[in-house]
Design a protein around this motif. Structure first.
Motif, short mmCIF file in Angstrom:
data_model
loop_
_atom_site.label_atom_id
_atom_site.label_comp_id
_atom_site.label_asym_id
_atom_site.label_seq_id
_atom_site.Cartn_x
_atom_site.Cartn_y
_atom_site.Cartn_z
N TRP A 55 0.84 -1.20 0.00
CA TRP A 55 0.00 0.00 0.00
C TRP A 55 0.88 1.25 0.00
CZ3 TRP A 55 -5.54 0.47 1.73
CH2 TRP A 55 -6.22 -0.74 1.62
N THR A 73 -1.89 1.59 9.22
CA THR A 73 -2.21 0.96 7.94
C THR A 73 -1.58 -0.43 7.87
OG1 THR A 73 -2.24 3.15 6.94
CG2 THR A 73 -2.19 1.28 5.43
N VAL A 98 -2.92 -5.68 4.44
CA VAL A 98 -1.76 -4.84 4.06
C VAL A 98 -0.50 -5.59 4.48
CG1 VAL A 98 -0.60 -2.61 4.43
CG2 VAL A 98 -3.11 -2.75 4.53
N VAL A 128 3.77 -1.21 3.70
CA VAL A 128 3.39 0.18 3.44
C VAL A 128 4.63 0.89 2.93
CG1 VAL A 128 2.86 2.39 4.56
CG2 VAL A 128 1.49 0.38 5.09
#
Ligand code: B12
Length: 489
Positions: free
Chosen positions: A96, A108, A114, A117
């Motif tokens: 992401w 996140t 996920v 990141v």
């Protein structure tokens, strides 16, 4: 089938031909890998069947899927895509990136859908990740990422490893069908003929400290730019390649360096039209007639408020008197000015709101080329100075998981400081038609729509003048129609 699949999710504000702009985030990320990897871009906003496209793109050679998201409704659509990837290819890394993951990397990365990141600019980091994946090396050594590690989240590096924009390669436009993104352009004044417009970004970040904006944290207030020469060359190339009438500069602040902004316009030299986002105080310090001769057709400044007290509170570092002066100067040109207002700030009173409404009407009244983009409700986006104030002084409880941010879109008005919800809802909707122009340009070809929109606009202008902000039945109907068409106008 592709080695890399990049997904741009629905934003919730996606009016085809108007606000479905190039998915520049994923195209920029793709620019770092497309020379060595077979890359597919899936844009949920334009794909007839994005699930089918995703199924077709994933295969044994796929190294990872990248998903981009801003804060708000887009997260929900991003999660939908991630869920399908997990179902189809359970072990495939899901990466992401974008503004939201950059602002809240730990939260996140905690989400089960996920895996990695990427913080900040994605070009180099994503390339380093896929190189590691292809070589079977441990990607955990890559800088500027966050990921789960032993029950917690590990964050390494920072979001501020910026590259020099002068070195950015041209976006790989061949990965998409460009015709989906050639907008007709609401910014144009007397556009009776459809215009072909694409966006271009020549500078990144913003040096200003506006307290409602997350950009001071995203960019660390470091403003970086491409040279005027390269900007003009790239924009000209875009115009020639795709037969455009105009280029819309999506720079946060086109005149952050006024000399450079003027030089870009001199190099464009009237060969095509261009539109910019900039501040009103900058417009007082440039030669507007000469910019107009160079091709400047529209500006989109943030006015935010008609109350000097609020302008000070939000650190806008501009005054209502400057707005009036710049609007008058603009009125003497043919440049279209599209003004953005905000409302519902912590500490804002009904009187402040009335001053914003009065200023909007006054500016429309004395500038035939002025229009209102909208009155947007202040939302405490993570990273902004007012977010901290909302938490510490406004009793705001920020969402504790990724899903919680889905509802924090532009119609969110859940702050305890918002005492006049009805007025905010009323203004937010009617601001779209108050100038009687913008929506007409999109829907006005139908004579019935034209007549009703004009009448509706005149009626609400009267109500704005009388400060009558009740959420009446006609506005409820407008809200219902917007909801029915899944549009968060
Ligand atoms: C165009 C635009 C839009 C378009 C959508 C984009 C489109 N393609 O059609 C529209 C008009 C729909 C829009 C809507 C909104 N926007 Co907007 N928008 C922009 C704008 C002007 C340009 C975005 C862009 O293309 N940037 C260029 C790309 C290259 O940069 P980037 O997105 O940051 O991507 C880089 C990195 O983030 C990273 N990255 C991004 N994605 C990914 C994915 C992967 C896998 C990886 C590895 C890396 C990565 O790498 C990229 C290259 O370096 C920016 C301001 C700006 N100048 O950046 C605001 C901006 C992104 N928007 C913003 C906001 C606030 C909004 C709205 C909430 C506004 C509102 N009040 O409604 C809505 C959100 C809608 C929603 N429901 O979620 C904020 C960000 C807020 C946030 N926390 O996410 C910005 C920064 C403006 C600002 N200063 O406030 N927006």
């Amino acid at each position: 089938m592709a080695e890399i699949v990049l997904i741009y999710p629905i934003t919730g504000l996606d009016l085809k031909g108007v606000s479905v702009w190039l998915p520049m985030s994923v195209l920029a990320v793709a620019s770092g890998v497309v020379d060595s990897y077979d890359t597919a871009v899936i844009d949920q906003r334009v794909a007839a069947d994005w699930r089918g496209d995703l199924r077709a793109a994933l295969g044994p050679e796929t190294l990872c899927v990248g998903i981009s998201t801003m804060t708000g409704a887009q997260i929900g659509h991003a999660l939908e895509a991630a869920r399908l990837v997990r179902e189809l290819c359970p072990g495939l890394p899901i990466v992401w990136g974008g503004n939201h993951p950059t602002l809240l990397p730990e939260q996140t990365a905690r989400h089960p859908l996920v895996d990695i990141v990427v913080m900040g600019e994605g070009e180099r980091t994503f390339r380093a990740l896929v190189d590691a994946l292809r070589a079977g090396r441990d990607w955990r050594s890559v800088a500027d990422i966050a990921y789960k590690s032993g029950g917690s989240v590990r964050t390494q590096g920072s979001p501020y490893s910026f590259a020099d924009p002068e070195m950015f390669s041209e976006l790989p436009y061949h990965l998409i069908n460009i015709e989906h993104y050639i907008n007709s352009g609401l910014g144009f004044g007397s556009a009776t003929r459809a215009k072909r417009i694409l966006p271009f970004i020549s500078s990144f970040g913003c040096p200003h400290p506006c307290a409602f904006c997350c950009q001071p944290v995203l960019s660390g207030r470091r403003w970086r730019c491409m040279s005027a020469a390269k900007t003009a060359e790239r924009a000209s190339h875009l115009v020639e390649r795709f037969g455009l009438d105009a280029v819309e500069f999506f720079d946060e602040e086109f005149f952050a360096d006024r000399k450079r902004g003027v030089e870009i316009s001199e190099r464009i030299a009237g060969r095509f039209s261009f539109l910019i986002q900039t501040r009103m105080d900058d417009l007082l310090n440039v030669d507007l007639p000469s910019l107009e001769r160079s091709g400047l057709v529209a500006v989109q400044p943030g006015i935010e408020s008609g109350s000097d007290r609020i302008l000070e509170l939000i650190r806008k570092h501009e005054t209502v008197a400057q707005y009036r002066r710049a609007n008058r100067t603009l009125a003497g040109t043919g440049i279209r000015a599209t003004y953005n207002f905000m409302m519902g700030f912590p500490g804002e009173t009904h009187e402040d709101l009335q001053q914003s409404v009065d200023l909007a009407l006054e500016m429309l009244g004395c500038n035939a080329h002025a229009q209102v983009a909208g009155f947007y409700v202040f939302v405490p986006y993570p990273g902004s100075e007012l977010f901290d104030a909302a938490v510490h002084e406004g009793g705001f409880h920020p969402p504790e998981c990724l899903e919680g941010w889905i509802s924090m879109s532009r119609h969110w008005a859940g702050g305890s400081w918002v005492y006049n919800q009805e007025a905010l809802k009323y203004l937010s909707l009617t601001s779209k038609i108050i100038d009687g122009e913008r929506l007409l340009r999109s829907f006005g070809r139908n004579p019935l729509a034209r007549t009703s929109l004009s009448a509706f606009s005149r009626w609400h202008r009267r109500r704005w003048r009388a400060h009558d902000f009740r959420f009446s039945w006609d506005v409820r109907l407008m809200a219902a129609l917007a909801r029915a068409s899944s549009l968060a106008i």
